[in-house]
Write a protein that holds these residues in place. Sequence first.
Motif, PDB file in Angstrom:
ATOM      1  N   ALA A  18     -25.214  25.025   6.600  1.00  0.00           N
ATOM      2  CA  ALA A  18     -24.510  24.604   5.383  1.00  0.00           C
ATOM      3  C   ALA A  18     -25.489  24.088   4.336  1.00  0.00           C
ATOM      4  O   ALA A  18     -25.351  24.386   3.137  1.00  0.00           O
TER       5      ALA A  18
ATOM      6  N   ASP B 278     -14.276  29.609  12.481  1.00  0.00           N
ATOM      7  CA  ASP B 278     -14.588  28.354  11.788  1.00  0.00           C
ATOM      8  C   ASP B 278     -13.357  27.459  11.732  1.00  0.00           C
ATOM      9  O   ASP B 278     -13.406  26.267  12.052  1.00  0.00           O
TER      10      ASP B 278
ATOM     11  N   LEU C  49     -15.149  20.237  11.476  1.00  0.00           N
ATOM     12  CA  LEU C  49     -15.292  20.972  10.220  1.00  0.00           C
ATOM     13  C   LEU C  49     -15.607  20.031   9.067  1.00  0.00           C
ATOM     14  O   LEU C  49     -16.447  20.338   8.211  1.00  0.00           O
ATOM     15  N   ASP C  50     -14.951  18.883   9.035  1.00  0.00           N
ATOM     16  CA  ASP C  50     -15.198  17.926   7.952  1.00  0.00           C
ATOM     17  C   ASP C  50     -16.640  17.439   7.980  1.00  0.00           C
ATOM     18  O   ASP C  50     -17.268  17.271   6.924  1.00  0.00           O
TER      19      ASP C  50
ATOM     20  N   ARG D  61     -18.684  20.164   6.481  1.00  0.00           N
ATOM     21  CA  ARG D  61     -18.379  20.349   5.058  1.00  0.00           C
ATOM     22  C   ARG D  61     -19.008  19.260   4.199  1.00  0.00           C
ATOM     23  O   ARG D  61     -19.393  19.502   3.056  1.00  0.00           O
ATOM     24  N   ARG D  62     -19.135  18.064   4.771  1.00  0.00           N
ATOM     25  CA  ARG D  62     -19.712  16.956   4.000  1.00  0.00           C
ATOM     26  C   ARG D  62     -21.213  17.123   3.750  1.00  0.00           C
ATOM     27  O   ARG D  62     -21.777  16.416   2.925  1.00  0.00           O
TER      28      ARG D  62
ATOM     29  N   TRP E 239     -15.769  25.631  -0.154  1.00  0.00           N
ATOM     30  CA  TRP E 239     -15.132  26.388   0.922  1.00  0.00           C
ATOM     31  C   TRP E 239     -13.710  26.691   0.457  1.00  0.00           C
ATOM     32  O   TRP E 239     -12.935  25.780   0.167  1.00  0.00           O
TER      33      TRP E 239
ATOM     34  N   MET F 125      -9.023  26.501   2.462  1.00  0.00           N
ATOM     35  CA  MET F 125      -9.034  25.728   3.699  1.00  0.00           C
ATOM     36  C   MET F 125      -7.682  25.091   3.995  1.00  0.00           C
ATOM     37  O   MET F 125      -7.448  24.619   5.105  1.00  0.00           O
TER      38      MET F 125
END
Length: 503
Positions: free
Chosen positions: A103, A120, A128-129, A132-133, A139, A142
Amino acid sequence: MRCLLLLALAATSLGCSRAQRDRGEPVPSLRIVAVTDLKGYLEPCGCTSNPLGGIDRLAAAVRTLREGNAPVVVLVAGDAFFDTADLEPARVDQAERNAKTLARILEKLEVTAVLPGRRDRAQPAERLDAVRRTTSVPWLAMNGDAEVLQTKAGRLRLTIVGAAPGGDIDAVRAAVSNAEAQSDVTIALVDGSRRDANRTGAIEGVDFVLQGGLDQDEAMPPRQAGGAWVLHASRQGQGLTVADLFIRKEDAPVEDHSEWSRAERIAQLERQIGALSAKVAAWEKAGNVDATDLDAQRDRLRELEERRATLERSEPGSDGNALHARFVPLPKKAPRDPQIENLMREHDKAVNEANRVAFANLKPPPLGPKEVGYVGSAACSGCHQEAFGWWQDHPHGLAYLTLQERNKEFNLDCVGCHVTGYQQPGGSTVTHNLDGALVNVGCESCHGPGAAHTANPEVAVVRDTPESTCVTCHNETHSDLFDYDEYRKTLVVPGHGLPAIQR
């Protein structure tokens, strides 16, 4: 394609660098760089003959594609961060670290948007969070609905639509319709089947569909679905698809002038011609086919041959709106981005150290009443000195060293094929290897655990190793050139299957 107006026409001329103008090379109105189904891969297994991919190679390719003044958009669709929906508990930490590193790298590559795939999305929300952070790259979709991202590339207004896997096609249609008035080019990201891509491409206003979710090695040349062109770019970062769009006329369709597509169409015609030629020859020889039907098939064969000849002679036109797409593979010799390569090496060290600590107390399964334990290759050397000496200099005898040199000896994706008796009763684990006795691909990897044989040489071991033993590691993923019969010949040497050399 909808009217891209004089805005796009201006972008074509203003996008030229001086060097390109001097060479007379046209500059794209838009360059789409497409990546599909990364599946969390930072780099391929280094044991294959020509390992394809590597996020450092992909990064170098993207940076090269950004050279010049053509506006570039980089898009990722399909499973990007994880390669499986159900992670084994032991693999969670390493998989999360891989996903977070990937990422961060996608952000450094200035990726415009990612449409995460089904694997995913199957991860727990907190996992996932956490990934994502680590990035500011959007994204899409979602929340399960179609989502629109509007941005600019040069002077072009772009609409990127993320279609949630298994989502409502009407929601995608509504999202495109609402954004159409403010867009010059609309690109839909899809994770799904060819049918899903076709349905999306048929939506009025969609110009391109980037299709993830196919999970196949071979990238496909552009194909038309409705009024859109569908793009695909292999998997696991083995390469990327580059689609150059040239806008020269208002309200005119975009034609595919890709050499990639032309070569594929010629190859397809050649397959059809070959099959029909064989049938016609068989029918002529048999002499029992109606003459009218046979003449019809001969006409069909001539038609196919004429179409092939026309394609072979054709040259792309330059006065209309055109798409020039190509697949850029990333072989072993492809340039690497030094910054990304350094980040990957730091990642390897971090994973190695984390696994060394996490699995420090992990022991192999205990021996059952009738099971035999492992002793290590050194225990064989007393009676098999010549074979042991040969083995020490063989790649099998140096297998663990290749991981240590790369800080991967505790990497869960690698270690199992570089030690002996991995996860077997009385064998080895990620960190447990009998104080070094079971590192490398030792004698017992091929001949079976040797505790009983070393205690009593009358107890037999496996003398003729079957192919099924070899292919647990020597498979297409890790050893693409492996041929059991040929490889076996290199292992049957004096003192190891042949009479020992007399000294």
